[in-house]
Design a protein around this motif. Structure first.
Motif, PDB file in Angstrom:
ATOM      1  N   VAL A  29       0.732  -1.091   0.142  1.00 45.21           N
ATOM      2  CA  VAL A  29       0.071  -0.112   0.104  1.00 45.21           C
ATOM      3  C   VAL A  29       0.944   1.339  -0.107  1.00 45.21           C
ATOM      4  CG1 VAL A  29      -1.832   1.406   1.346  1.00 45.21           C
ATOM      5  CG2 VAL A  29      -1.932  -1.288   0.945  1.00 45.21           C
ATOM      6  N   ALA A  30       2.352   1.056   0.877  1.00 41.12           N
ATOM      7  CA  ALA A  30       2.944   2.305   0.722  1.00 41.12           C
ATOM      8  C   ALA A  30       3.326   2.530  -0.820  1.00 41.12           C
ATOM      9  CB  ALA A  30       3.951   2.260   1.843  1.00 41.12           C
ATOM     10  N   LEU A  31       3.824   1.453  -1.264  1.00 34.98           N
ATOM     11  CA  LEU A  31       4.176   1.726  -2.808  1.00 34.98           C
ATOM     12  C   LEU A  31       3.216   2.058  -3.741  1.00 34.98           C
ATOM     13  CD1 LEU A  31       6.135  -1.775  -3.084  1.00 34.98           C
ATOM     14  CD2 LEU A  31       6.991   0.499  -2.116  1.00 34.98           C
ATOM     15  N   GLY A  53       9.918   5.222   5.523  1.00 37.92           N
ATOM     16  CA  GLY A  53      11.151   4.353   6.108  1.00 37.92           C
ATOM     17  C   GLY A  53      10.678   3.012   5.488  1.00 37.92           C
ATOM     18  N   PRO A  54      11.548   1.937   5.757  1.00 37.27           N
ATOM     19  CA  PRO A  54      11.239   0.536   5.164  1.00 37.27           C
ATOM     20  C   PRO A  54       9.892   0.192   5.037  1.00 37.27           C
ATOM     21  CG  PRO A  54      13.184   0.629   6.499  1.00 37.27           C
ATOM     22  CD  PRO A  54      12.321   1.824   6.729  1.00 37.27           C
ATOM     23  N   GLY A  55       9.357   0.133   3.979  1.00 42.73           N
ATOM     24  CA  GLY A  55       7.703  -0.177   3.958  1.00 42.73           C
ATOM     25  C   GLY A  55       6.833   0.910   4.514  1.00 42.73           C
ATOM     26  N   VAL A  56       7.035   1.862   4.753  1.00 42.54           N
ATOM     27  CA  VAL A  56       6.169   2.692   5.469  1.00 42.54           C
ATOM     28  C   VAL A  56       6.090   4.169   4.670  1.00 42.54           C
ATOM     29  CG1 VAL A  56       7.410   3.211   7.236  1.00 42.54           C
ATOM     30  CG2 VAL A  56       4.719   3.211   7.440  1.00 42.54           C
ATOM     31  N   LEU A  57       5.137   4.703   4.407  1.00 48.72           N
ATOM     32  CA  LEU A  57       5.077   6.099   3.885  1.00 48.72           C
ATOM     33  C   LEU A  57       3.805   6.927   4.504  1.00 48.72           C
ATOM     34  CD1 LEU A  57       5.897   8.350   1.908  1.00 48.72           C
ATOM     35  CD2 LEU A  57       4.020   7.215   0.376  1.00 48.72           C
ATOM     36  N   VAL A  58       4.192   8.083   5.157  1.00 51.03           N
ATOM     37  CA  VAL A  58       3.063   8.827   5.852  1.00 51.03           C
ATOM     38  C   VAL A  58       3.257  10.141   5.118  1.00 51.03           C
ATOM     39  CG1 VAL A  58       2.273   9.812   7.904  1.00 51.03           C
ATOM     40  CG2 VAL A  58       3.371   7.438   7.884  1.00 51.03           C
ATOM     41  N   LEU A  59       2.105  10.666   4.558  1.00 46.36           N
ATOM     42  CA  LEU A  59       1.965  11.900   4.104  1.00 46.36           C
ATOM     43  C   LEU A  59       0.850  12.899   5.144  1.00 46.36           C
ATOM     44  CD1 LEU A  59       1.304  11.359   0.495  1.00 46.36           C
ATOM     45  CD2 LEU A  59       3.625  12.060   1.462  1.00 46.36           C
ATOM     46  N   LEU A  60       1.485  14.040   5.122  1.00 46.05           N
ATOM     47  CA  LEU A  60       0.528  15.138   5.961  1.00 46.05           C
ATOM     48  C   LEU A  60       0.221  16.206   5.061  1.00 46.05           C
ATOM     49  CD1 LEU A  60       3.152  14.208   7.826  1.00 46.05           C
ATOM     50  CD2 LEU A  60       1.703  14.979   9.647  1.00 46.05           C
ATOM     51  N   GLY A  61      -1.002  16.567   5.517  1.00 49.84           N
ATOM     52  CA  GLY A  61      -1.652  17.715   4.483  1.00 49.84           C
ATOM     53  C   GLY A  61      -3.069  17.948   4.835  1.00 49.84           C
ATOM     54  N   VAL A  72      -5.062   2.487   2.212  1.00 47.64           N
ATOM     55  CA  VAL A  72      -4.424   3.518   3.142  1.00 47.64           C
ATOM     56  C   VAL A  72      -5.287   3.770   4.483  1.00 47.64           C
ATOM     57  CG1 VAL A  72      -3.244   4.659   1.174  1.00 47.64           C
ATOM     58  CG2 VAL A  72      -5.715   5.468   2.156  1.00 47.64           C
ATOM     59  N   VAL A  73      -4.449   4.226   5.452  1.00 48.28           N
ATOM     60  CA  VAL A  73      -5.293   4.543   6.731  1.00 48.28           C
ATOM     61  C   VAL A  73      -5.232   6.307   6.619  1.00 48.28           C
ATOM     62  CG1 VAL A  73      -4.946   4.494   9.056  1.00 48.28           C
ATOM     63  CG2 VAL A  73      -4.665   2.529   7.539  1.00 48.28           C
ATOM     64  N   TYR A  74      -6.329   6.701   6.912  1.00 52.26           N
ATOM     65  CA  TYR A  74      -6.126   8.292   7.043  1.00 52.26           C
ATOM     66  C   TYR A  74      -6.155   8.400   8.622  1.00 52.26           C
ATOM     67  CZ  TYR A  74      -7.626   8.966   2.505  1.00 52.26           C
ATOM     68  OH  TYR A  74      -7.553   8.816   1.134  1.00 52.26           O
ATOM     69  N   LEU A  75      -5.341   9.356   9.067  1.00 52.60           N
ATOM     70  CA  LEU A  75      -4.972   9.476  10.389  1.00 52.60           C
ATOM     71  C   LEU A  75      -5.467  11.000  10.811  1.00 52.60           C
ATOM     72  CD1 LEU A  75      -1.544   8.301  10.370  1.00 52.60           C
ATOM     73  CD2 LEU A  75      -3.345   7.088  11.359  1.00 52.60           C
ATOM     74  N   GLY A  76      -5.976  11.139  12.148  1.00 51.30           N
ATOM     75  CA  GLY A  76      -6.506  12.237  12.478  1.00 51.30           C
ATOM     76  C   GLY A  76      -5.829  12.797  14.016  1.00 51.30           C
ATOM     77  N   ARG A  77      -6.185  13.704  14.538  1.00 47.06           N
ATOM     78  CA  ARG A  77      -5.754  14.058  16.109  1.00 47.06           C
ATOM     79  C   ARG A  77      -6.858  14.069  16.901  1.00 47.06           C
ATOM     80  NH1 ARG A  77      -2.070  17.760  15.256  1.00 47.06           N
ATOM     81  NH2 ARG A  77      -0.270  16.426  15.430  1.00 47.06           N
ATOM     82  N   ASP A  78      -6.793  13.320  17.835  1.00 41.36           N
ATOM     83  CA  ASP A  78      -7.937  13.396  18.942  1.00 41.36           C
ATOM     84  C   ASP A  78      -7.498  14.410  20.053  1.00 41.36           C
ATOM     85  OD1 ASP A  78      -9.264  12.388  21.480  1.00 41.36           O
ATOM     86  OD2 ASP A  78      -9.464  10.492  20.539  1.00 41.36           O
ATOM     87  N   TRP A 139      13.013   6.773  -3.011  1.00 45.33           N
ATOM     88  CA  TRP A 139      12.570   5.918  -1.967  1.00 45.33           C
ATOM     89  C   TRP A 139      11.832   4.635  -2.677  1.00 45.33           C
ATOM     90  CZ3 TRP A 139       7.646   4.570  -0.441  1.00 45.33           C
ATOM     91  CH2 TRP A 139       7.501   3.704   0.356  1.00 45.33           C
ATOM     92  N   LEU A 140      10.961   4.713  -3.700  1.00 41.82           N
ATOM     93  CA  LEU A 140      10.134   4.028  -4.172  1.00 41.82           C
ATOM     94  C   LEU A 140      10.997   3.078  -5.091  1.00 41.82           C
ATOM     95  CD1 LEU A 140       7.256   2.986  -4.932  1.00 41.82           C
ATOM     96  CD2 LEU A 140       7.246   4.481  -7.036  1.00 41.82           C
ATOM     97  N   ALA A 141      12.076   3.529  -5.552  1.00 34.42           N
ATOM     98  CA  ALA A 141      12.925   2.495  -6.470  1.00 34.42           C
ATOM     99  C   ALA A 141      13.570   1.474  -5.416  1.00 34.42           C
ATOM    100  CB  ALA A 141      14.035   3.522  -7.260  1.00 34.42           C
ATOM    101  N   ARG A 142      14.005   2.264  -4.119  1.00 32.08           N
ATOM    102  CA  ARG A 142      14.787   1.300  -3.300  1.00 32.08           C
ATOM    103  C   ARG A 142      13.800   0.231  -2.702  1.00 32.08           C
ATOM    104  NH1 ARG A 142      16.625   6.343  -1.538  1.00 32.08           N
ATOM    105  NH2 ARG A 142      15.303   6.102   0.295  1.00 32.08           N
ATOM    106  N   GLN A 143      12.566   0.768  -2.508  1.00 30.86           N
ATOM    107  CA  GLN A 143      11.639  -0.423  -2.014  1.00 30.86           C
ATOM    108  C   GLN A 143      11.022  -1.374  -2.788  1.00 30.86           C
ATOM    109  OE1 GLN A 143      10.763   0.110   1.479  1.00 30.86           O
ATOM    110  NE2 GLN A 143      12.195   1.343   1.244  1.00 30.86           N
ATOM    111  N   GLU A 144      11.235  -1.126  -4.239  1.00 33.87           N
ATOM    112  CA  GLU A 144      10.910  -1.973  -5.205  1.00 33.87           C
ATOM    113  C   GLU A 144      12.000  -2.992  -5.503  1.00 33.87           C
ATOM    114  OE1 GLU A 144       7.347   0.256  -7.543  1.00 33.87           O
ATOM    115  OE2 GLU A 144       9.365   0.881  -8.182  1.00 33.87           O
ATOM    116  N   ARG A 145      13.078  -2.761  -5.159  1.00 35.32           N
ATOM    117  CA  ARG A 145      14.321  -3.737  -5.320  1.00 35.32           C
ATOM    118  C   ARG A 145      13.886  -4.929  -4.660  1.00 35.32           C
ATOM    119  NH1 ARG A 145      18.486   0.834  -4.389  1.00 35.32           N
ATOM    120  NH2 ARG A 145      18.382   1.667  -6.482  1.00 35.32           N
ATOM    121  N   PRO A 146      14.353  -5.977  -5.300  1.00 32.51           N
ATOM    122  CA  PRO A 146      14.119  -7.451  -4.747  1.00 32.51           C
ATOM    123  C   PRO A 146      15.420  -7.519  -3.592  1.00 32.51           C
ATOM    124  CG  PRO A 146      14.898  -7.694  -7.155  1.00 32.51           C
ATOM    125  CD  PRO A 146      14.555  -6.203  -6.903  1.00 32.51           C
TER     126      PRO A 146
END
Length: 146
Positions: A29-31, A53-61, A72-78, A139-146
């Protein structure tokens, strides 16, 4: 002195979803999220910051600009746990303030922390930087390498 076992936190549907401040993907899902972000126009890309990071992507906006891909998981602030970004549609079955204290003391990293319960991941997002097409592509290219 007795050792304390970590107890998993149970999650339940949130009665009122939190407004989304971030979107996260783990594994494939990160890819997919990265590929989707790379298709965005420069003006939209400029509205996001992120961490990866390895296998994870978080975008803020802003809620309206956050991209969607399946899984994907949407995140918010409690308000009861302002140092955490929690899933918008899930609430912990413990008091959010207690969860916040426990996670911050255990993680021993900067805040805020993105909490991804289904993946069992905590992602520090305090170091989020503006999204760069070149950096994300690399980052994506590094993650997709076997």
């Amino acid at each position: 002195m007795e050792s304390q076992e970590r107890q998993p936190v149970a999650w339940r549907p949130r009665s009122q979803p939190l407004p989304a401040l971030a979107v996260a993907g783990v594994g494939p899902v990160a890819l997919a999220l990265a590929r989707r972000v790379l298709t965005a126009e420069d003006a939209v890309l400029a509205r996001w910051s992120g961490v990866a990071g390895p296998g994870v992507l978080v975008l803020l906006g802003d809620t309206e600009s956050l991209p969607w891909v399946d899984g994907v998981v949407y995140l918010g602030r409690d308000a009861a746990a302002p140092s955490l970004l929690l899933p918008c549609t899930l609430a912990p079955e413990v008091a959010p303030s207690l969860l916040e204290r426990a996670l911050i003391s255990r993680a021993q990293v900067g805040t805020p922390l993105a909490v991804l319960p289904r993946a069992g991941r905590l992602v520090p997002v305090g170091a989020a930087r503006p999204v760069s097409r070149v950096t994300l592509g690399s980052w994506l290219a590094r993650q997709e390498r076997p």
